[in-house]
Design a protein around this motif. Structure first.
Motif, PDB file in Angstrom:
ATOM      1  N   ARG A  36      10.310   4.757  17.488  1.00 21.74           N
ATOM      2  CA  ARG A  36       9.387   5.061  16.387  1.00 21.74           C
ATOM      3  C   ARG A  36       8.244   5.907  16.929  1.00 21.74           C
ATOM      4  N   LEU A  37       8.192   7.199  16.527  1.00 25.10           N
ATOM      5  CA  LEU A  37       7.135   8.105  16.981  1.00 25.10           C
ATOM      6  C   LEU A  37       7.021   8.149  18.506  1.00 25.10           C
ATOM      7  N   GLY A  38       8.170   8.074  19.160  1.00 26.32           N
ATOM      8  CA  GLY A  38       8.193   8.149  20.615  1.00 26.32           C
ATOM      9  C   GLY A  38       7.917   6.847  21.325  1.00 26.32           C
ATOM     10  N   LEU A  39       7.673   5.781  20.585  1.00 28.09           N
ATOM     11  CA  LEU A  39       7.439   4.463  21.170  1.00 28.09           C
ATOM     12  C   LEU A  39       8.605   3.545  20.807  1.00 28.09           C
ATOM     13  N   PRO A  40       8.838   2.514  21.633  1.00 28.64           N
ATOM     14  CA  PRO A  40      10.029   1.689  21.427  1.00 28.64           C
ATOM     15  C   PRO A  40       9.824   0.492  20.497  1.00 28.64           C
ATOM     16  N   ALA A  41       8.959   0.638  19.483  1.00 30.24           N
ATOM     17  CA  ALA A  41       8.718  -0.488  18.586  1.00 30.24           C
ATOM     18  C   ALA A  41       8.021   0.005  17.321  1.00 30.24           C
ATOM     19  N   GLY A  83      15.109  -4.712  13.038  1.00 32.04           N
ATOM     20  CA  GLY A  83      15.198  -4.700  14.500  1.00 32.04           C
ATOM     21  C   GLY A  83      13.942  -4.062  15.066  1.00 32.04           C
ATOM     22  N   THR A  84      12.945  -4.866  15.362  1.00 30.54           N
ATOM     23  CA  THR A  84      11.581  -4.385  15.569  1.00 30.54           C
ATOM     24  C   THR A  84      11.322  -3.640  16.869  1.00 30.54           C
ATOM     25  N   GLU A  85      12.210  -3.737  17.853  1.00 29.39           N
ATOM     26  CA  GLU A  85      11.891  -3.135  19.152  1.00 29.39           C
ATOM     27  C   GLU A  85      13.152  -2.799  19.925  1.00 29.39           C
ATOM     28  N   GLY A  86      12.985  -1.864  20.851  1.00 31.27           N
ATOM     29  CA  GLY A  86      14.026  -1.588  21.815  1.00 31.27           C
ATOM     30  C   GLY A  86      13.849  -2.468  23.042  1.00 31.27           C
ATOM     31  N   ALA A  87      14.334  -1.984  24.184  1.00 33.73           N
ATOM     32  CA  ALA A  87      14.256  -2.767  25.423  1.00 33.73           C
ATOM     33  C   ALA A  87      12.881  -2.564  26.056  1.00 33.73           C
ATOM     34  N   THR A  88      11.869  -3.222  25.489  1.00 36.75           N
ATOM     35  CA  THR A  88      10.498  -3.049  25.988  1.00 36.75           C
ATOM     36  C   THR A  88      10.269  -3.760  27.315  1.00 36.75           C
ATOM     37  N   ASP A  89      11.176  -4.620  27.699  1.00 39.77           N
ATOM     38  CA  ASP A  89      11.172  -5.265  29.014  1.00 39.77           C
ATOM     39  C   ASP A  89      12.508  -4.927  29.670  1.00 39.77           C
ATOM     40  N   SER A 146       0.838  -1.196   0.000  1.00 34.81           N
ATOM     41  CA  SER A 146       0.000   0.000   0.000  1.00 34.81           C
ATOM     42  C   SER A 146       0.874   1.247   0.000  1.00 34.81           C
ATOM     43  N   ALA A 147       0.439   2.252  -0.752  1.00 36.07           N
ATOM     44  CA  ALA A 147       1.132   3.544  -0.740  1.00 36.07           C
ATOM     45  C   ALA A 147       0.361   4.585   0.060  1.00 36.07           C
ATOM     46  N   ALA A 148      -0.770   4.199   0.641  1.00 39.35           N
ATOM     47  CA  ALA A 148      -1.658   5.164   1.283  1.00 39.35           C
ATOM     48  C   ALA A 148      -1.197   5.579   2.675  1.00 39.35           C
ATOM     49  N   ALA A 149      -0.531   4.671   3.394  1.00 40.65           N
ATOM     50  CA  ALA A 149      -0.210   4.958   4.793  1.00 40.65           C
ATOM     51  C   ALA A 149       0.946   5.936   4.951  1.00 40.65           C
ATOM     52  N   ALA A 150       1.926   5.881   4.059  1.00 41.28           N
ATOM     53  CA  ALA A 150       3.127   6.694   4.240  1.00 41.28           C
ATOM     54  C   ALA A 150       2.823   8.192   4.331  1.00 41.28           C
ATOM     55  N   PRO A 151       1.986   8.773   3.463  1.00 41.49           N
ATOM     56  CA  PRO A 151       1.675  10.197   3.628  1.00 41.49           C
ATOM     57  C   PRO A 151       1.011  10.516   4.963  1.00 41.49           C
ATOM     58  N   PHE A 152       0.155   9.606   5.424  1.00 41.15           N
ATOM     59  CA  PHE A 152      -0.480   9.781   6.729  1.00 41.15           C
ATOM     60  C   PHE A 152       0.570   9.805   7.838  1.00 41.15           C
ATOM     61  N   HIS A 153       1.492   8.851   7.820  1.00 42.22           N
ATOM     62  CA  HIS A 153       2.511   8.793   8.866  1.00 42.22           C
ATOM     63  C   HIS A 153       3.429  10.015   8.829  1.00 42.22           C
ATOM     64  N   ARG A 154       3.788  10.446   7.636  1.00 34.50           N
ATOM     65  CA  ARG A 154       4.705  11.591   7.521  1.00 34.50           C
ATOM     66  C   ARG A 154       4.096  12.868   8.074  1.00 34.50           C
ATOM     67  N   ALA A 155       2.769  12.924   8.124  1.00 32.60           N
ATOM     68  CA  ALA A 155       2.092  14.113   8.642  1.00 32.60           C
ATOM     69  C   ALA A 155       1.919  14.090  10.159  1.00 32.60           C
ATOM     70  N   LEU A 156       2.241  12.972  10.811  1.00 33.25           N
ATOM     71  CA  LEU A 156       2.092  12.882  12.260  1.00 33.25           C
ATOM     72  C   LEU A 156       3.180  13.678  12.968  1.00 33.25           C
ATOM     73  N   ASP A 157       2.816  14.322  14.065  1.00 31.87           N
ATOM     74  CA  ASP A 157       3.801  15.038  14.878  1.00 31.87           C
ATOM     75  C   ASP A 157       4.879  14.060  15.353  1.00 31.87           C
ATOM     76  N   GLY A 158       6.113  14.438  15.187  1.00 28.05           N
ATOM     77  CA  GLY A 158       7.214  13.606  15.665  1.00 28.05           C
ATOM     78  C   GLY A 158       7.673  12.560  14.683  1.00 28.05           C
ATOM     79  N   TYR A 159       7.051  12.506  13.494  1.00 26.51           N
ATOM     80  CA  TYR A 159       7.473  11.485  12.533  1.00 26.51           C
ATOM     81  C   TYR A 159       8.894  11.744  12.041  1.00 26.51           C
TER      82      TYR A 159
END
Length: 345
Positions: free
Chosen positions: A51-56, A326-332, A18-31
């Motif tokens: 990723r967007l302030g979250l560790p995954a 590398g899908t995640e940081g130290a989530t635990d 899909s090409a639809a999500a990328a423009p949406f994500h780029r418009a998010l604060d902090g992207y």
């Protein structure tokens, strides 16, 4: 089974990304596009630890699925989902930004740190006695109430498909980097991210990229499904790779997995822990599920006889250009400290 060659690959039949999500994500604060970290001249890791302030990476799929779901329905006041941690936090994050309530169903073996992180995003927690699939069933039931919508990353349609579409942004960033890869290693879980990888790889031609899925030895549902030629339930015995602790693949992901994943490598918890330490020595804080891809690369590149057929099938050699997700940081955090010495980054 240590490694599997998928004899059913038909890349030409894989759905386009899909090409639809990328423009949406780029418009998010902090992207910002997450970085490609060089582990060697030929190996890079897509670092999803921030990723967007979250560790995954999960927020890519969850935020787009919520956006699409709210376009389809009115009167929604509560989002529900099942999770082992990262997806639930991502849905809770998305709900809070939409002014919606959120309820997350977790299996009883989910760790306290991940529960606390979800609660910290404002969600109500419901701990279900049982495994991830039991939490999925409970969330599905809760989603039938008026004004409540389930944002699942496993299922046959709707949000499960939109989650896959959301993950296309990750691979669009890889394309935008200008880097080309021969092989990508991607963690599987229910298969949504791996399906997005397969869709992206099917569009590459210079060279055509091979997709290697990675699963815990104790939760190898896609390996079993590809071997059987149909979705197969394989109850998990548990793993510290919590994001991959799944017994069955998502029906929405299955066609792309069947036709677009070239092979599978299963890894043990101890191998993922060794990969975490190797990444920490390189200055990267990557959790168990995210480090599984490096563990799989090490296994496939070794003299392990169980990997010889797959190694030859994908043409993996010293000059191969390899992408690890590398899908995640130290989530635990406590678990991470137990597995990585404190004198490492």
């Amino acid at each position: 089974m240590r490694a599997l060659v998928n004899l059913s690959v038909r890349s030409e039949d894989v759905a386009p990304p899909s090409a639809a999500a990328a423009p949406f994500h780029r418009a998010l604060d902090g992207y910002a596009a997450t970085p490609l970290r060089a582990l060697s001249p030929t190996v890079a890791l897509k670092d999803e630890s921030a990723r967007l302030g979250l560790p995954a990476f999960k927020v890519l799929g969850a935020s787009w699925a919520v956006e699409r779901a709210l376009r389809e329905a009115s009167g929604v006041h509560t989002l529900v989902t099942a999770s082992t941690g990262n997806h639930g936090r991502a849905v809770a994050w998305s709900a809070a930004r939409r002014g919606l309530a959120c309820r997350v169903f977790l299996p009883s073996r989910s760790v306290a740190a991940r529960r606390d992180a979800i609660a910290g995003e404002g969600a109500e927690l419901v701990v279900v006695e049982g495994v991830y699939e039991d939490a999925v069933a409970a969330a599905r039931s809760a989603g039938e109430a008026e004004g409540v919508m389930e944002i699942a990353d496993v299922g046959s349609s709707g949000p499960a498909g939109w989650v896959i579409d959301g993950y296309a942004t990750l691979f669009a960033e890889v394309a935008d980097s200008g880097r080309e890869f021969d092989v990508v290693f991607v963690p599987v879980g229910v298969g949504a991210l791996a399906a997005a990888a397969a869709r992206f790889a099917a569009t590459t031609t210079h060279p055509p990229m091979k997709v290697i899925g990675v699963e815990p030895v104790t939760a190898a549902c896609l390996t079993a499904s590809l071997a059987a030629g149909e979705p197969t339930v394989t109850p998990s015995a548990g793993t510290t790779m919590a994001g991959l602790d799944c017994a069955e693949v998502s029906p929405a992901a299955w066609p792309s997995l069947r036709d677009g994943v070239h092979g599978m490598v299963t890894v043990r918890d101890a191998e993922a822990h060794a990969a975490m330490r190797e990444l920490a020595a390189a200055g990267l804080q990557i959790g168990d599920s995210g480090a599984s891809t490096l563990a799989a690369l090490r296994a496939l590149a070794s003299e392990d006889e169980g990997c010889a057929e797959l190694r030859q099938a994908v043409g993996l050699g010293p000059e191969s250009r390899v992408l690890l997700i590398g899908t995640e940081g130290a989530t635990d955090p406590e678990g991470y400290r137990q597995r990585v010495p404190v004198n490492q980054p």
